[in-house]
Design a protein around this motif. Sequence first.
Motif, PDB file in Angstrom:
ATOM      1  N   GLN A  67       0.972  -1.212   0.019  1.00  0.00           N
ATOM      2  CA  GLN A  67      -0.047  -0.109  -0.108  1.00  0.00           C
ATOM      3  C   GLN A  67       0.886   1.231   0.057  1.00  0.00           C
ATOM      4  OE1 GLN A  67      -2.480  -1.125   3.381  1.00  0.00           O
ATOM      5  NE2 GLN A  67      -4.203  -0.891   2.239  1.00  0.00           N
ATOM      6  N   ILE A  68       1.954   1.094   0.568  1.00  0.00           N
ATOM      7  CA  ILE A  68       2.786   2.349   0.704  1.00  0.00           C
ATOM      8  C   ILE A  68       3.735   2.489  -0.457  1.00  0.00           C
ATOM      9  CG2 ILE A  68       5.163   3.343   1.750  1.00  0.00           C
ATOM     10  CD1 ILE A  68       4.175   1.876   4.529  1.00  0.00           C
ATOM     11  N   GLY A  69       4.261   1.305  -1.005  1.00  0.00           N
ATOM     12  CA  GLY A  69       4.912   1.467  -2.258  1.00  0.00           C
ATOM     13  C   GLY A  69       4.045   1.833  -3.534  1.00  0.00           C
ATOM     14  N   LEU A  70       2.764   1.598  -3.449  1.00  0.00           N
ATOM     15  CA  LEU A  70       1.861   1.879  -4.704  1.00  0.00           C
ATOM     16  C   LEU A  70       0.888   3.274  -4.344  1.00  0.00           C
ATOM     17  CD1 LEU A  70       0.952  -1.837  -6.198  1.00  0.00           C
ATOM     18  CD2 LEU A  70       2.609  -0.181  -7.114  1.00  0.00           C
ATOM     19  N   GLY A  71       1.375   3.785  -3.206  1.00  0.00           N
ATOM     20  CA  GLY A  71       0.817   5.018  -2.966  1.00  0.00           C
ATOM     21  C   GLY A  71       0.613   5.935  -3.856  1.00  0.00           C
ATOM     22  N   SER A  72       1.622   6.016  -4.717  1.00  0.00           N
ATOM     23  CA  SER A  72       1.551   7.172  -5.825  1.00  0.00           C
ATOM     24  C   SER A  72       0.544   6.833  -7.157  1.00  0.00           C
ATOM     25  CB  SER A  72       3.047   7.423  -6.402  1.00  0.00           C
ATOM     26  OG  SER A  72       3.605   8.151  -5.332  1.00  0.00           O
ATOM     27  N   VAL A  73       0.222   5.408  -7.049  1.00  0.00           N
ATOM     28  CA  VAL A  73      -0.620   4.971  -8.051  1.00  0.00           C
ATOM     29  C   VAL A  73      -2.119   5.421  -7.844  1.00  0.00           C
ATOM     30  CG1 VAL A  73      -1.202   2.802  -9.483  1.00  0.00           C
ATOM     31  CG2 VAL A  73       1.209   3.157  -8.782  1.00  0.00           C
ATOM     32  N   GLY A  74      -2.355   4.699  -6.557  1.00  0.00           N
ATOM     33  CA  GLY A  74      -3.823   4.640  -6.149  1.00  0.00           C
ATOM     34  C   GLY A  74      -3.985   4.243  -4.911  1.00  0.00           C
ATOM     35  N   GLU A  75      -5.157   4.389  -4.153  1.00  0.00           N
ATOM     36  CA  GLU A  75      -5.410   4.042  -2.931  1.00  0.00           C
ATOM     37  C   GLU A  75      -5.660   2.384  -3.043  1.00  0.00           C
ATOM     38  OE1 GLU A  75      -8.008   4.970   1.167  1.00  0.00           O
ATOM     39  OE2 GLU A  75      -8.149   6.010  -0.755  1.00  0.00           O
ATOM     40  N   LEU A  76      -5.137   1.483  -2.365  1.00  0.00           N
ATOM     41  CA  LEU A  76      -5.548   0.052  -2.126  1.00  0.00           C
ATOM     42  C   LEU A  76      -6.684  -0.155  -0.750  1.00  0.00           C
ATOM     43  CD1 LEU A  76      -1.998  -1.665  -2.863  1.00  0.00           C
ATOM     44  CD2 LEU A  76      -4.346  -1.697  -4.447  1.00  0.00           C
ATOM     45  N   PRO A  77      -7.448  -1.038  -1.109  1.00  0.00           N
ATOM     46  CA  PRO A  77      -8.271  -1.469  -0.095  1.00  0.00           C
ATOM     47  C   PRO A  77      -7.581  -2.161   1.084  1.00  0.00           C
ATOM     48  CG  PRO A  77      -8.561  -3.080  -1.719  1.00  0.00           C
ATOM     49  CD  PRO A  77      -7.585  -1.994  -2.171  1.00  0.00           C
ATOM     50  N   ASP A  78      -8.418  -2.336   2.209  1.00  0.00           N
ATOM     51  CA  ASP A  78      -7.628  -3.209   3.131  1.00  0.00           C
ATOM     52  C   ASP A  78      -7.453  -4.485   2.756  1.00  0.00           C
ATOM     53  OD1 ASP A  78      -7.659  -1.017   4.978  1.00  0.00           O
ATOM     54  OD2 ASP A  78      -9.949  -1.626   5.887  1.00  0.00           O
ATOM     55  N   PHE A  79      -6.542  -5.292   3.431  1.00  0.00           N
ATOM     56  CA  PHE A  79      -6.203  -6.693   3.019  1.00  0.00           C
ATOM     57  C   PHE A  79      -7.346  -7.739   3.462  1.00  0.00           C
ATOM     58  CE2 PHE A  79      -4.507 -10.757   4.284  1.00  0.00           C
ATOM     59  CZ  PHE A  79      -4.001 -11.004   3.290  1.00  0.00           C
ATOM     60  N   SER A  80      -7.766  -8.357   2.348  1.00  0.00           N
ATOM     61  CA  SER A  80      -8.666  -9.341   2.483  1.00  0.00           C
ATOM     62  C   SER A  80      -8.361 -10.740   2.071  1.00  0.00           C
ATOM     63  CB  SER A  80      -9.805  -9.061   1.626  1.00  0.00           C
ATOM     64  OG  SER A  80     -10.966 -10.008   1.792  1.00  0.00           O
ATOM     65  N   LEU A  81      -8.537 -11.684   2.963  1.00  0.00           N
ATOM     66  CA  LEU A  81      -8.010 -13.069   2.386  1.00  0.00           C
ATOM     67  C   LEU A  81      -8.940 -13.764   1.402  1.00  0.00           C
ATOM     68  CD1 LEU A  81      -7.601 -14.904   5.872  1.00  0.00           C
ATOM     69  CD2 LEU A  81      -5.547 -14.064   4.256  1.00  0.00           C
TER      70      LEU A  81
END
Length: 243
Positions: A67-81
């Motif tokens: 989520q940090i590394g791709l933060g400049s691309v877009g917002e990722l959701p919370d982790f889900s199994l």
Amino acid sequence: MHLGMRKIRSAGRTSGSVEITLPTMLQVLEGTECQLIVRDGPRPEIVLQPDLSLAQDLFLALWRKIQIGLGSVGELPDFSLADFTLTFFPLQHWQERPPLAYADALTISQQHNPAGVANNHPVGSEDALARILASLVVSAGYHLGLRGAMALALGDSLVYLVTANPTSLGADFERGMAHRLFWGENSLPHPFTNPFDDRDWQQARQGFKKVFDQLLSWQETPTICIGARDQWYRALTVELKNF
């Protein structure tokens, strides 16, 4: 999965305990707490149910790094199994949802303490980390708009940038592109010192965005991607002939 037959034996006549040996492929469970369950019936069963919460915590910790590394691309959701196929041992082949293997997570947990500081280097820990990161990044690619081969290429490329090791996702051409955009044409790879350190992921954000943007562009204009890939393979073939 049938793992063979084992005998229950005494741990010592005066100890009051019994023990059973497990196959070597389950050695990764050493130190893991297990619930002991007895199921009655015509064929009674004794079940050892390992507590795999430590492995799930590691999946979550690495997802937060992505989520940090791709933060400049877009917002990722919370982790889900639910976004993954969960297995105990790594899968060689998969479709749709990328796999996460508990054995891989336990192997990595033996190398790093909860703060992410390396303790030792169990055999296979680098491969285990690459497999988990690749699956997590592929899922992240799906969430950010990549599909199919381009999501796989993102997983392969970013894992290579983090670890300097390729995966088995078959994205040699795209990985070469990632190398050039991130490190430069003639630069040697210099992987993250510690994949659990937020600073490395933060510093890589702009480089990761360049790689993502290129993959997204190729997804939107596949003919350009095909042409660039063909040219890359022709150049590689000539280079190998002259080697």
